[in-house]
Design an enzyme around this catalytic site. Structure first.
Site, mmCIF file in Angstrom:
data_model
loop_
_atom_site.group_PDB
_atom_site.id
_atom_site.type_symbol
_atom_site.label_atom_id
_atom_site.label_comp_id
_atom_site.label_asym_id
_atom_site.label_seq_id
_atom_site.Cartn_x
_atom_site.Cartn_y
_atom_site.Cartn_z
ATOM 1 N N ASP A 1 22.173 -54.020 -76.422
ATOM 2 C CA ASP A 1 21.178 -53.581 -75.452
ATOM 3 C C ASP A 1 21.810 -53.436 -74.066
ATOM 4 O O ASP A 1 22.630 -54.253 -73.655
ATOM 5 C CB ASP A 1 20.042 -54.614 -75.396
ATOM 6 C CG ASP A 1 18.926 -54.219 -74.468
ATOM 7 O OD1 ASP A 1 18.258 -53.212 -74.754
ATOM 8 O OD2 ASP A 1 18.726 -54.907 -73.447
ATOM 9 N N ASP B 1 19.786 -61.300 -64.566
ATOM 10 C CA ASP B 1 21.061 -60.847 -65.139
ATOM 11 C C ASP B 1 22.074 -61.978 -65.225
ATOM 12 O O ASP B 1 22.213 -62.780 -64.282
ATOM 13 C CB ASP B 1 21.652 -59.729 -64.288
ATOM 14 C CG ASP B 1 20.999 -58.390 -64.573
ATOM 15 O OD1 ASP B 1 19.769 -58.360 -64.758
ATOM 16 O OD2 ASP B 1 21.721 -57.377 -64.610
ATOM 17 N N GLU C 1 23.999 -49.139 -76.533
ATOM 18 C CA GLU C 1 22.966 -48.353 -75.864
ATOM 19 C C GLU C 1 23.515 -47.945 -74.501
ATOM 20 O O GLU C 1 23.457 -48.713 -73.541
ATOM 21 C CB GLU C 1 21.674 -49.159 -75.691
ATOM 22 C CG GLU C 1 20.568 -48.339 -75.025
ATOM 23 C CD GLU C 1 19.489 -49.176 -74.359
ATOM 24 O OE1 GLU C 1 18.384 -48.645 -74.165
ATOM 25 O OE2 GLU C 1 19.741 -50.345 -74.015
ATOM 26 N N HIS D 1 25.182 -51.860 -68.389
ATOM 27 C CA HIS D 1 24.682 -52.589 -67.220
ATOM 28 C C HIS D 1 25.252 -54.001 -67.092
ATOM 29 O O HIS D 1 24.834 -54.749 -66.203
ATOM 30 C CB HIS D 1 23.153 -52.664 -67.273
ATOM 31 C CG HIS D 1 22.498 -51.325 -67.166
ATOM 32 N ND1 HIS D 1 22.590 -50.539 -66.043
ATOM 33 C CD2 HIS D 1 21.739 -50.626 -68.063
ATOM 34 C CE1 HIS D 1 21.911 -49.420 -66.228
ATOM 35 N NE2 HIS D 1 21.395 -49.439 -67.452
#
EC number: 3.2.1.1
Length: 499
Positions: free
Chosen positions: A213, A183, A248, A217
């Site tokens: 995408d 990440d 998303e 997160h």
């Protein structure tokens, strides 16, 4: 003199009136509000050079396929260099995957698509990179790397979410989805600037927007995510005012609604499930009531929200497989979502009834141009499990069958383009005693459309207040009308103009 004054005032009034009417009729409405999207996995779609891997030139050669289907925009799944077949582990954000072509090919695709009035958005994967991205290679090599803080590091393995931390000689790094997709650290201003720079590069190449995408997160905090996307969207609009971003946010309707504070559009996962489960159960589970509630909820955070509606995508069991291979149920599910307000996203192959189930590779099998799979454009990067040669699931067989999924989709999309109420109208459920009948009306300005579906495998009857005239019937499948009555065959659909 008085006559001249009167004429002058009249002309001014007419000018103001025309300007006002032009505005309220959506002349300045964003292009994406009336778009019909097609999600395409380039690797599986069309091969132009005989290596059995789909490529950008294959897409160029098939632009007329999209045009004939009334597709107005393409979402390209990741096309950047990467290690994995799927492309969600990017190694270079400024180039094209060598298996897909060159930057010149991409520029040619953009130019030719735009000539046919087809927009293109890219899958932008910035929650993480590949572990082989030069940033991460450098970051992992030394505590003093200029890219060290591009990623999330810890000297010791944290107790919280310990299974998401992976060891390198220089410490532990965080990777939500997979050890090889570390990440990025968006708390680092340099990372945020890098992402803006990447997006700017592709916008200058001519792309019309991005699918974001893993949008929820980026941070482990929704409010920080929303603030980031607001910042990102504002920046891109300063470069390209009509840029389209779709997030998303795979979550419930309340969570999706929050993200409308930062983004103009998000995928409507809960609505997708509601439609699919209603068709599977042969009973309306409250599709329209739920959609009305959602639209009110979304509008509280963004009055100009653009709802991205779909049935299934590249991470989910394909539509036809979900329904146990049923063509009728696949057509019915398509009939429902393609007659709802919002921006429809069709997953490649959905329109020809392709099948597929987990693992993911088999949801992303090669598109079948011909049943024998011998078309010169046929891809074959993986041996398919579901869409096999000779099983009848292919474009050439679908085109020949007037009752096929393909011809049904083509007709529905043609109607959707002509009737703006289907894309942007106010929707209202028409109450029925039998929940196996789903009926609703859509209204936009002076256009009123009624849609009636029979979710049941047995015949049903729908009574309407007014006589239904043949000239007002836009579409009818497996049904017939008798004055103010519709005799609905199994899994049928009727679309009609109403007064």
């Amino acid at each position: 003199m008085k006559i001249k004054f009167f004429i002058k005032r009249t002309l001014i009034f007419i000018f103001i009136l025309v300007t006002f009417l032009t505005y309220i009729h959506g002349y300045n409405e964003p292009w994406y509000k009336n778009a019909i999207f097609y999600e395409v996995f380039v690797r599986s779609f069309a091969d132009s050079d005989g290596d059995r891997v789909g490529d950008l030139n294959g897409l160029i050669d098939k632009l007329d396929y999209f045009k004939n289907l009334n597709i107005t925009a393409l979402w390209l799944m990741p096309i950047f260099p990467s290690v994995s077949y799927h492309g969600y582990d990017v190694t270079d954000y400024y180039d094209i995957h060598p298996g897909y072509g060159t930057m010149e090919d991409f520029e040619n695709l953009i130019r030719k698509a735009h000539e046919k009035n087809i927009k293109i958005i890219l899958d932008l994967v910035v929650n993480h990179t590949s572990s082989r991205h030069p940033w991460f290679v450098s970051s992992a090599s030394s505590y003093n790397s200029p890219y060290r803080d591009y990623y999330i590091w810890s000297t010791e393995k944290p107790e919280k979410n310990s299974n998401l931390w992976y060891k390198k000689p220089t410490g532990y790094y965080y990777a939500l989805f997979w050890s090889e997709m570390p990440d990025l650290n968006f708390d680092n201003p340099k990372v945020r600037e890098e992402v803006k720079k990447i997006a700017k590069f592709w916008i200058e190449k001519g792309v019309d927007g991005f699918r974001l995408d893993a949008a929820k997160h980026i941070y482990d905090d929704d409010s920080k995510n929303i603030q980031w996307w607001k910042e990102f969207y504002s920046y891109l609009k300063s470069i390209k005012p009509d840029v389209y971003l779709v997030g998303e946010v795979w979550d419930n309707e309340y969570k999706i609604a929050e993200y409308y504070k930062g983004l103009p559009s998000n995928f409507n996962f809960p609505l997708s499930d509601k439609i699919m489960n209603s068709v599977a159960n042969q009973k309306d589970l409250g599709i329209i009531e739920f959609l009305e509630f959602e639209r009110e909820l979304f509008g509280e955070n963004n009055t100009d929200f653009a709802d991205a509606i779909f049935l299934r995508n590249h991470d989910q069991v394909r539509v036809r497989t979900f329904f146990g291979g049923s063509i009728d149920k696949s057509i019915l599910a398509g009939s429902i979502y393609l007659t709802l307000p919002g921006i429809p996203f069709i997953y490649y192959g959905e329109e020809i009834g392709m099948e597929g189930s987990k693992p993911d590779e088999y949801i992303r099998e090669p598109f079948k141009w011909t049943d024998d799979m011998k078309s010169k454009y046929q891809t074959y990067w993986i041996i398919p499990r579901y869409n096999l040669p000779g099983n009848g699931i292919a474009l050439d067989t679908e085109e020949k069958d007037p009752n096929s999924i393909y011809n049904h989709y083509k007709k529905l999309l043609e109607i959707r383009v002509k009737c703006r109420a289907l894309s942007n109208g106010k929707i209202e459920r028409i109450k029925t005693q039998d929940r196996s009948i789903l009926a609703y009306k859509l209204e936009l300005e002076d256009e009123k459309i009624m849609v009636v579906h029979n979710l049941n495998r047995i015949e049903n009857t729908f009574n309407f207040n007014n006589e239904i005239k043949e000239k007002d019937i836009l579409y009818i499948r497996n049904a017939k009308t008798e004055k103010n009555k519709i005799i609905l065959g199994p899994y049928s659909t009727v679309i009609v103009k109403i007064p």
